[in-house]
Design a protein around this motif. Sequence first.
Motif, mmCIF file in Angstrom:
data_model
loop_
_atom_site.group_PDB
_atom_site.id
_atom_site.type_symbol
_atom_site.label_atom_id
_atom_site.label_comp_id
_atom_site.label_asym_id
_atom_site.label_seq_id
_atom_site.Cartn_x
_atom_site.Cartn_y
_atom_site.Cartn_z
ATOM 1 N N ALA A 56 0.849 -1.196 0.000
ATOM 2 C CA ALA A 56 0.000 0.000 0.000
ATOM 3 C C ALA A 56 0.883 1.244 0.000
ATOM 4 O O ALA A 56 2.007 1.232 0.504
ATOM 5 N N LEU A 57 0.354 2.337 -0.552
ATOM 6 C CA LEU A 57 1.145 3.550 -0.755
ATOM 7 C C LEU A 57 1.381 4.337 0.524
ATOM 8 O O LEU A 57 2.367 5.055 0.636
ATOM 9 N N CYS A 60 -1.917 -3.821 3.058
ATOM 10 C CA CYS A 60 -3.358 -4.022 3.131
ATOM 11 C C CYS A 60 -3.614 -5.521 3.116
ATOM 12 O O CYS A 60 -3.068 -6.235 2.276
ATOM 13 N N LEU A 61 -4.433 -5.993 4.043
ATOM 14 C CA LEU A 61 -4.736 -7.421 4.137
ATOM 15 C C LEU A 61 -6.019 -7.716 3.384
ATOM 16 O O LEU A 61 -7.075 -7.150 3.692
ATOM 17 N N LEU A 62 -5.928 -8.604 2.397
ATOM 18 C CA LEU A 62 -7.090 -9.024 1.606
ATOM 19 C C LEU A 62 -7.476 -10.442 2.002
ATOM 20 O O LEU A 62 -6.639 -11.349 2.000
ATOM 21 N N LEU A 63 -8.739 -10.655 2.340
ATOM 22 C CA LEU A 63 -9.246 -11.980 2.631
ATOM 23 C C LEU A 63 -10.740 -12.022 2.323
ATOM 24 O O LEU A 63 -11.413 -11.014 2.488
ATOM 25 N N VAL A 120 -15.070 -0.235 -0.461
ATOM 26 C CA VAL A 120 -13.943 0.297 -1.223
ATOM 27 C C VAL A 120 -13.918 -0.395 -2.582
ATOM 28 O O VAL A 120 -14.474 -1.489 -2.745
ATOM 29 N N GLU A 121 -13.302 0.267 -3.546
ATOM 30 C CA GLU A 121 -13.142 -0.314 -4.876
ATOM 31 C C GLU A 121 -11.766 -0.967 -4.986
ATOM 32 O O GLU A 121 -10.922 -0.827 -4.094
ATOM 33 N N PHE A 177 -4.603 -0.638 -2.746
ATOM 34 C CA PHE A 177 -3.200 -0.232 -2.733
ATOM 35 C C PHE A 177 -3.006 1.213 -2.274
ATOM 36 O O PHE A 177 -1.886 1.705 -2.257
ATOM 37 N N SER A 178 -4.080 1.898 -1.913
ATOM 38 C CA SER A 178 -3.981 3.317 -1.545
ATOM 39 C C SER A 178 -3.452 3.521 -0.133
ATOM 40 O O SER A 178 -2.860 4.555 0.170
#
Length: 354
Positions: free
Chosen positions: A132-133, A139-142, A211-212, A217-218
Amino acid sequence: MRLVLDAMGGDHAPESPVQGALLFAREHPEHEVVLVGDLVRLREPLARAGGAPDNVRLHPASEVVEMEEHAISAIRRKKDSSLRVGFELVRRGEAEALVSAGHSGAVMAGALLVLGRIPGVERPAIATLLPALKGGGRCLLLDAGANVECRPVHLAQWAVLGEAYVRARLGISRPRVAVLSNGEEPSKGTSLTREASELLRASDLDFVGYVEGKDLFSGDVEVVVTDGFTGNVVLKTSEGVAAAVTGLLRSAIERRGGLPEKLGALLLKPTFTGLKRMVDYAEYGGAPLLGIQGVGIVAHGRSSPRAVQQALEAALQTAQAGLSAELTRCIAHAAVWLPARQRGKGATEEALSD
């Protein structure tokens, strides 16, 4: 600590798992790696590497769960598979964690059948860290692929697990949680995302709504939940974009081929190297399977020795953090707003039937 490595799992097994284990073992002489698999096949790459250090040992397993096999039936039938034997070592307390780059569905099936679920968790989820920037830089994606078909309560449970994981692993005291959708407006999404959002609005988490894909990654959120089908597509697309950007930059420099471009590329080489490491899956190693009674790390099927080493690092850090106890506590605390499970087949049987 003692970590188990499914040395027969992955596209480049047993060569990559063995080499990755050796890299990890040399950096961590105080910890032990147990290579589980066909002893004859394991000894060949070990011999080429000059033998195993004292903190690497072998444990026999005569069978392998192949990628084309049905995950559940293979785990149930192949009781002497490297994956099943590895999980048995963890269950018996002979190891603290398992790492596998093999069949991800079989890793989930093995974890459910051998280790079991945390009470209150209906479906474990694969949790993947993305760059992430800003913010914490991650950022954790699950879920990133364990569950194709889900119910709203599953996404809500994963939000609890992901929030606790980010707090423990990344040291972020109040992670922001969101649901992945096709727009930020509450009216967008599907019945799954809308109902999951309704549940999370009643929670004590720092829930920010939808969120989109671009927001992953923001750095504006630290935890994003979605169904496993969408999550896996996002993950694979991200890997492809990262590789494409690197390739396009290289092609543009080579195509122009002038001295300014070559000089600029030389000056920017450290920057490009840092960027490559940031988006390279090998630097993240593996993704934890959150919601099981223990530590299981799912590594990329194409894992290089470096990726295997990093997956073992992730297993070590997760085990040292004592996450199982914290996740159990958080799920129990969330029972006041999470809906109770409806009667019917058991959650383990339901998860394995997908």
